[in-house]
Every structure is written in structure tokens, then in C-alpha cells.
Design a protein around this motif. Structure first.
Motif, mmCIF file in Angstrom:
data_model
loop_
_atom_site.group_PDB
_atom_site.id
_atom_site.type_symbol
_atom_site.label_atom_id
_atom_site.label_comp_id
_atom_site.label_asym_id
_atom_site.label_seq_id
_atom_site.Cartn_x
_atom_site.Cartn_y
_atom_site.Cartn_z
ATOM 1 N N ASP A 1 54.172 41.798 45.499
ATOM 2 C CA ASP A 1 53.863 43.222 45.420
ATOM 3 C C ASP A 1 53.301 43.463 44.026
ATOM 4 N N LEU A 2 52.132 44.087 43.968
ATOM 5 C CA LEU A 2 51.451 44.319 42.700
ATOM 6 C C LEU A 2 51.288 45.806 42.458
ATOM 7 N N ARG A 3 51.563 46.220 41.229
ATOM 8 C CA ARG A 3 51.256 47.593 40.823
ATOM 9 C C ARG A 3 50.430 47.496 39.553
ATOM 10 N N ILE A 4 49.222 48.029 39.613
ATOM 11 C CA ILE A 4 48.338 48.047 38.461
ATOM 12 C C ILE A 4 47.975 49.503 38.203
ATOM 13 N N VAL A 5 48.348 49.987 37.036
ATOM 14 C CA VAL A 5 48.072 51.371 36.656
ATOM 15 C C VAL A 5 47.043 51.325 35.531
ATOM 16 N N ASP A 6 45.839 51.795 35.841
ATOM 17 C CA ASP A 6 44.743 51.701 34.881
ATOM 18 C C ASP A 6 43.733 52.802 35.186
ATOM 19 N N ASN A 7 43.281 53.469 34.164
ATOM 20 C CA ASN A 7 42.317 54.548 34.375
ATOM 21 C C ASN A 7 40.945 54.056 34.814
ATOM 22 N N GLN A 8 40.709 52.753 34.812
ATOM 23 C CA GLN A 8 39.432 52.254 35.327
ATOM 24 C C GLN A 8 39.306 52.507 36.834
ATOM 25 N N PHE A 9 40.409 52.843 37.485
ATOM 26 C CA PHE A 9 40.368 53.147 38.915
ATOM 27 C C PHE A 9 39.943 54.588 39.197
ATOM 28 N N GLU A 10 39.809 55.374 38.154
ATOM 29 C CA GLU A 10 39.413 56.777 38.307
ATOM 30 C C GLU A 10 38.105 56.873 39.090
ATOM 31 N N GLY A 11 38.111 57.703 40.131
ATOM 32 C CA GLY A 11 36.912 57.937 40.930
ATOM 33 C C GLY A 11 36.607 56.858 41.953
ATOM 34 N N LYS A 12 37.421 55.813 42.011
ATOM 35 C CA LYS A 12 37.188 54.740 42.984
ATOM 36 C C LYS A 12 38.079 54.945 44.201
ATOM 37 N N ARG A 13 37.528 54.644 45.346
ATOM 38 C CA ARG A 13 38.285 54.723 46.595
ATOM 39 C C ARG A 13 39.182 53.488 46.704
ATOM 40 N N PRO A 14 40.108 53.473 47.659
ATOM 41 C CA PRO A 14 41.060 52.360 47.754
ATOM 42 C C PRO A 14 40.442 50.966 47.891
ATOM 43 N N VAL A 15 39.410 50.807 48.704
ATOM 44 C CA VAL A 15 38.852 49.461 48.896
ATOM 45 C C VAL A 15 38.254 48.897 47.605
ATOM 46 N N PRO A 16 37.433 49.643 46.870
ATOM 47 C CA PRO A 16 36.941 49.089 45.596
ATOM 48 C C PRO A 16 38.064 48.791 44.595
ATOM 49 N N ARG A 17 39.124 49.567 44.623
ATOM 50 C CA ARG A 17 40.271 49.289 43.753
ATOM 51 C C ARG A 17 40.891 47.945 44.136
ATOM 52 N N GLN A 18 41.100 47.754 45.431
ATOM 53 C CA GLN A 18 41.685 46.496 45.893
ATOM 54 C C GLN A 18 40.768 45.319 45.591
ATOM 55 N N GLN A 19 39.476 45.506 45.759
ATOM 56 C CA GLN A 19 38.529 44.432 45.455
ATOM 57 C C GLN A 19 38.608 44.040 43.980
ATOM 58 N N ALA A 20 38.770 45.025 43.109
ATOM 59 C CA ALA A 20 38.883 44.740 41.677
ATOM 60 C C ALA A 20 40.133 43.919 41.384
ATOM 61 N N VAL A 21 41.216 44.193 42.102
ATOM 62 C CA VAL A 21 42.459 43.451 41.899
ATOM 63 C C VAL A 21 42.359 42.054 42.513
ATOM 64 N N TYR A 22 41.742 41.950 43.675
ATOM 65 C CA TYR A 22 41.590 40.637 44.308
ATOM 66 C C TYR A 22 40.704 39.692 43.498
ATOM 67 N N ALA A 23 39.714 40.221 42.794
ATOM 68 C CA ALA A 23 38.723 39.380 42.107
ATOM 69 C C ALA A 23 39.356 38.286 41.244
ATOM 70 N N PRO A 24 40.299 38.594 40.343
ATOM 71 C CA PRO A 24 40.870 37.510 39.537
ATOM 72 C C PRO A 24 41.849 36.621 40.304
ATOM 73 N N LEU A 25 42.178 37.009 41.531
ATOM 74 C CA LEU A 25 43.149 36.251 42.329
ATOM 75 C C LEU A 25 42.499 35.360 43.379
ATOM 76 N N ASN A 26 41.199 35.507 43.593
ATOM 77 C CA ASN A 26 40.533 34.809 44.701
ATOM 78 C C ASN A 26 40.779 33.309 44.721
ATOM 79 N N SER A 27 40.693 32.648 43.587
ATOM 80 C CA SER A 27 40.879 31.189 43.590
ATOM 81 C C SER A 27 42.316 30.817 43.946
ATOM 82 N N TYR A 28 43.273 31.648 43.558
ATOM 83 C CA TYR A 28 44.680 31.375 43.873
ATOM 84 C C TYR A 28 44.974 31.642 45.348
ATOM 85 N N ILE A 29 44.295 32.622 45.909
ATOM 86 C CA ILE A 29 44.427 32.893 47.342
ATOM 87 C C ILE A 29 43.791 31.749 48.131
#
Length: 83
Positions: free
Chosen positions: A29-57
């Protein structure tokens, strides 16, 4: 992969964020609180979080994640109601 390692990966990707990770055995379970998510819908937010995790997934080190990506104001409001 453990929660401490995953926390470090996410902190490197989101240096200004509050990052909280819990879980084990590849499920986190991940919680990331960052103002860079301002104005972004849920899918782009999730994509931003998945990006550094892709190789581990892809390697299977991380099997499943539940993502809560929000701005500081959204987190403040959610915290008022016990989220």
C-alpha cells in the motif's frame, strides 16, 4: 523487495513528497503526498507512481500495489475524516 526499499525508491522519484509504504511479500500500500499531483486526474497520478516501479513489477519483486496519490491539501482534508 521490502517496504523500506520501496520507500527509498519512491522518495528518490518524489523528493518533495511525504511517502508512506506498508506491506510485504510483493504486495504494498503506497501513499504519496505531493503537490505535483495538483490538477492531475487519478490515472496520470498512478502512472507517475508506477513509472519508477516498472522494472520491479516486471521482475516480480513487486506484485501488487494500492496507490493513494494526492496533494497536500487533499491529504489534509482526508486526514480530517480519518482517511
Amino acid at each position: 523487495m521490502n517496504s523500506e526499499q520501496l520507500t527509498e525508491i519512491l522518495k528518490a522519484a518524489f523528493p518533495d513528497a511525504e511517502v508512506a509504504v506498508s506491506g510485504q511479500a510483493g504486495k504494498f500500500d503506497l501513499r504519496i503526498v505531493d503537490n505535483q499531483f495538483e490538477g492531475k486526474r487519478p490515472v496520470p497520478r498512478q502512472q507517475a507512481v508506477y513509472a519508477p516501479l516498472n522494472s520491479y513489477i516486471a521482475s516480480g519483486e513487486v506484485h501488487a500495489v494500492t496507490i493513494r496519490a494526492m496533494t497536500k491539501e487533499e491529504w489534509r482534508k482526508a486526514s480530517m475524516f480519518g482517511a
